[in-house]
Design a protein around this motif. Structure first.
Motif, short mmCIF file in Angstrom:
data_model
loop_
_atom_site.label_atom_id
_atom_site.label_comp_id
_atom_site.label_asym_id
_atom_site.label_seq_id
_atom_site.Cartn_x
_atom_site.Cartn_y
_atom_site.Cartn_z
N MET A 12 0.84 -1.20 0.00
CA MET A 12 0.00 0.00 0.00
C MET A 12 0.88 1.26 0.00
O MET A 12 1.84 1.35 0.74
N ALA A 13 0.54 2.21 -0.85
CA ALA A 13 1.35 3.43 -0.96
C ALA A 13 1.14 4.30 0.27
O ALA A 13 0.09 4.24 0.92
N ASN A 14 2.13 5.09 0.58
CA ASN A 14 2.00 6.00 1.71
C ASN A 14 1.56 7.37 1.23
O ASN A 14 2.08 7.90 0.25
N LEU A 15 0.58 7.94 1.92
CA LEU A 15 0.17 9.30 1.57
C LEU A 15 1.16 10.30 2.15
O LEU A 15 1.53 11.27 1.53
N LEU A 16 1.59 10.01 3.37
CA LEU A 16 2.48 10.95 4.05
C LEU A 16 3.71 10.21 4.56
O LEU A 16 3.61 9.13 5.13
N GLU A 17 4.86 10.80 4.29
CA GLU A 17 6.08 10.24 4.85
C GLU A 17 6.89 11.34 5.50
O GLU A 17 7.19 12.35 4.88
N VAL A 18 7.20 11.14 6.77
CA VAL A 18 8.09 12.08 7.46
C VAL A 18 9.41 11.36 7.63
O VAL A 18 9.45 10.22 8.09
N GLN A 19 10.48 12.02 7.17
CA GLN A 19 11.78 11.36 7.24
C GLN A 19 12.74 12.12 8.14
O GLN A 19 13.09 13.26 7.85
N GLN A 20 13.13 11.47 9.20
CA GLN A 20 14.19 11.98 10.07
C GLN A 20 13.98 13.42 10.51
O GLN A 20 14.89 14.23 10.45
N ALA A 21 12.76 13.73 10.92
CA ALA A 21 12.49 15.11 11.31
C ALA A 21 13.07 15.42 12.68
O ALA A 21 12.89 14.66 13.63
N THR A 22 13.79 16.55 12.75
CA THR A 22 14.34 17.01 14.02
C THR A 22 13.96 18.46 14.20
O THR A 22 14.00 19.24 13.25
N LYS A 23 13.53 18.81 15.41
CA LYS A 23 13.18 20.20 15.68
C LYS A 23 13.64 20.58 17.07
O LYS A 23 13.37 19.90 18.04
N GLN A 24 14.37 21.68 17.12
CA GLN A 24 14.82 22.17 18.42
C GLN A 24 14.27 23.56 18.69
O GLN A 24 14.17 24.37 17.78
N PHE A 25 13.89 23.80 19.93
CA PHE A 25 13.55 25.16 20.35
C PHE A 25 14.59 25.58 21.36
O PHE A 25 14.56 25.13 22.50
N GLY A 26 15.52 26.40 20.92
CA GLY A 26 16.62 26.75 21.81
C GLY A 26 17.38 25.50 22.15
O GLY A 26 17.81 24.76 21.28
N SER A 27 17.51 25.23 23.45
CA SER A 27 18.27 24.04 23.84
C SER A 27 17.35 22.83 24.01
O SER A 27 17.80 21.73 24.26
#
Lengths: 309, 430
Positions: free
Chosen positions: A1-16
């Motif tokens: 089955m195909a993927n509608l959404l793929e998030v790859q290696q997401a990184t998010k920092q807020f300050g430290s």
């Protein structure tokens, strides 16, 4: 089955503070995808990244195999947990405004709103101000606004909070119908029984990392421990218990019955099949109950999180 | 329709439909005109009062020169002794008693005239009395020295310098007052506009935050778009309000002046004889027409919109950073200080010397330039100075909007925290 959404290696920092660290998820087309995790785990940040409200520091997001771009806003419908509408604006005007912001023409938006207002039987609310409505009523309007532009991807953050059981059921049925019509749903909640009921895929995020993801049935299969709940009718509980205790790994169980049964949880190792055990038990006593223990999402959630600590 | 247009439209309608807006729009001119009417009425009341002044003139040579006029009536008490006259004035509750002693030399007389009154008399009346006596004394002195008064009268000259600029246009003496009036008015309007409508922008941002709709909106539009749309929509509402004020105010003033017989013309300072007054007011009109009217209007719009944009983006950022209006107070300083500074520089430095260093520098600094430059423009400013000032203004608007948008973008999603300046600066790095 195909993927509608793929998030790859997401990184998010807020300050430290690291809100997300190398999180990847794959949401199959047409699925209801449960995004779970304790408070403050990073779910909202991930959802905001998918909605392009915040940009990830690293990693990428693909919608329908295309890198996420501003035009995709029209393809996503988002019902945030912290929801609200302009209090002093009229219901109809407000719904039209929000629909137009999602790219619908005024005429189109009006037609679709009429359909939904009829469906929920709230046509007479059109000229009321939001501040005149109850919380649950406003939530209904908000739900309509979220799905009105028929997005490919729907993101619901705690969609049932604020609804009474009857209306929660109405919304649940609508979500299922939207799925059947081809939409993909990301569903974030702390109410595990609704995950159990609705989701076919889940991902578990804890302390800004993903610790579990997959098809719910696969996960349950992986988490089940070959344990069976049995209820046996016998005159001598004591001797039956010690006989069984010698042969299997046994723990007391607790469930409601009308007569005095020996209630046990029996865990099998790989040497014996469930059929063999049933045969063995039926020789010893009358078997009134025999069912496999399948871990609930709630148990999986708690187990995974505590093991992860 | 593009999203920006939609946002502008919604913000405009939301502002205009607001009850306070409607009330303010239609009530303010009424209050304004009512105040003017009240003040004028009170002053006319004052004028109608006749002040009775008793005179005891022991010399007998000054009394004939005191002629009763509109506000003052002089009564001759010379046949009474001074003490009786005093008692009589007190009993009759007259305004005061003027005592001119006899049997003194003219030199001594200059210092020995007395005015008795309950309270310190009006300075205008005193000056008038002094003038009458001085004139008569001077005449007497001339006579004693054998000088013919008729000769003096006929040889008196009165110089009236005519002012003309190098282009040959005549101007009135109060030309700089006219310029000050227009400059000050423009600066004051901008100040008021910034404070009133900047606050409106801030309140509307806070409203979106507290009603939690913000997350729904910014999943559809960019925060910067929302912010700019908000500022523009509110600007339009403000312009509409001003437009209505000008119309209503104009009509009401016209009606009021018609009924109350108030002279709406700006009063001219100094004592200008009646026949010259006509000429003067024509020259004032000439002055107004001689102002660089077109460039004045264009520059007014440029600085008005520029200055407003600059400040309301700060207001928007503040609104995004806080959770309630009460919390916003601590961040008001960066708005109030430059506004006040600009206004005071305008009032003191520009009027004193429109092209001095202080005026020039402050008409370049972006946060003060809109107000200060607007006040300078009527005095005529070199085009290159205006150009530099506008370029700096536009650059700083761009910078400020980006800066505010950054705070805005982070701030609108922060709930429940009361941020400090330090924290806000940290957001700029996210």
């Amino acid at each position: 089955m195909a993927n509608l959404l793929e998030v790859q290696q997401a990184t998010k920092q807020f300050g430290s503070f690291t809100a997300l660290q190398n999180v990847s998820i794959q949401v199959p087309k047409g699925s209801i995808f449960g995004l779970l995790g304790p408070n403050g785990a990073g779910k909202t940040t991930l959802i905001r990244i998918i909605n392009q409200i915040t940009l990830p520091d690293q990693g990428s997001v693909f919608l329908d195999n295309e890198p996420l771009k501003p035009e995709h806003i029209k393809d996503i419908g988002y019902l945030p947990e912290e929801r609200g509408l302009y209090k002093s604006m009229k219901v109809g005007e407000q719904a039209l405004y929000l629909a137009q912001l999602k790219g619908l023409s005024k005429k189109e938006a009006k037609e679709r709103l009429k359909y939904w207002f009829d469906k929920f039987d709230i046509t007479h609310w059109w000229d009321k101000k939001i501040q005149e409505l109850s919380k649950g009523m406003a939530q209904k309007v908000q739900f309509i606004v979220t799905v009105l532009h028929r997005p490919k991807l729907l993101i619901f953050d705690e969609p049932f909070s604020g609804f009474d059981p009857i209306n929660a059921n109405v919304i649940k049925d609508e979500i299922l119908q939207l799925r059947d019509e081809g939409a993909t749903v990301i569903f974030s909640t702390h109410r595990m029984e609704s995950v159990e009921e609705l989701c076919d895929h889940i991902a578990l995020i804890n302390k800004s990392q993903k610790i579990l993801e997959g098809k719910l049935s696969d996960i349950k299969r992986a988490y089940k421990s070959n344990t069976f709940e049995v209820g046996l009718l016998t005159d001598d509980h004591q001797s039956l218990f010690s006989t069984l205790n010698n042969k299997f790994s046994v723990a007391p169980a607790d469930f409601k019955t009308i007569d005095d049964q020996l209630k046990l949880k029996i865990t099998l190792d790989n040497t014996m099949s469930s059929n063999d055990m049933l045969r063995y038990l039926s020789e010893k006593a009358q078997v009134l109950r025999f069912n496999e223990v399948i871990p609930s999402v709630n148990e999986i959630f708690i187990k995974t999180i505590t093991e992860n600590e | 329709m593009s999203n920006l247009k939609l946002i502008i439209k919604r913000e405009f309608i939301a502002r205009v439909r607001n009850k306070t807006f409607v009330v303010m729009t239609f009530l303010s001119p009424l209050i304004f005109v009512g105040m003017i009417g009240l003040i004028t009425w009170l002053t006319t009341l004052n004028k109608d009062e006749i002040r009775e002044i008793a005179i005891v003139d022991e010399t007998g040579s000054f009394e004939p020169y005191f002629k009763s006029s509109k506000g003052i009536s002089y009564i001759d008490y010379t046949n009474l002794p001074l003490n009786d006259a005093k008692d009589s004035v007190v009993i009759k509750d007259l305004y005061g008693l003027l005592y001119i002693p006899g049997n003194t030399s003219n030199k001594e007389l200059e210092k020995s005239i007395q005015f008795y009154a309950d309270e310190a008399p009006n300075i205008d009346i005193l000056q008038q009395i002094e003038k009458i006596i001085s004139e008569e004394l001077t005449h007497q002195n001339f006579k004693k020295k054998g000088v013919d008064i008729a000769v003096i009268e006929s040889s008196k000259a009165k110089v009236d310098i005519q002012i003309e600029n190098f282009l040959g246009e005549k101007t009135s003496k109060i030309s700089s007052y006219v310029k000050m009036f227009f400059g000050g008015l423009a600066g004051y309007l901008l100040l008021m506009f910034v404070v009133i409508y900047g606050n409106m922008v801030m309140r509307s941002v806070i409203e979106e935050k507290t009603s939690r709709i913000i997350e729904v909106i910014i999943s559809s539009v960019k925060p910067v778009q929302l912010m700019i749309g908000k500022i523009l929509g509110t600007t339009l509402a403000g312009v509409l309000q001003f437009f209505i004020w000008v119309i209503i105010g104009g009509v009401l003033l016209f009606i009021a002046s018609f009924y109350l017989g108030i002279d709406v013309q700006p009063t001219t300072p100094g004592q200008i004889p009646q026949d010259e007054l006509m000429e003067q007011s024509q020259l004032i009109l000439q002055d107004v027409l001689n102002l660089p009217l077109i460039s004045l209007v264009v520059l007014f719009l440029v600085y008005f919109i520029g200055g407003y944009f600059l400040y309301s983006s700060i207001y928007a950022a503040i609104g995004a950073a806080v959770d309630s209006e009460t919390d916003s107070q601590q961040f008001m300083l960066p708005i109030i200080v430059p506004l006040m500074l600009a206004f005071y520089v305008g009032v003191f430095a520009v009027i004193e010397n429109p092209h001095g260093t202080i005026s020039t520098v402050f008409s370049m600094i972006p946060l003060t330039s809109p107000i200060v430059m607007l006040m300078r423009v009527p005095f005529g400013v070199d085009w290159w100075q205006i150009l530099i000032s506008i370029v700096i203004l536009i650059a700083s608007i761009w910078f400020m909007v980006m800066f505010a948008a950054k705070i805005y973008r982070i701030g609108i999603l922060m709930y429940g925290k009361k941020p400090s300046y330090k924290e806000i600066f940290k957001w700029l790095k996210y």
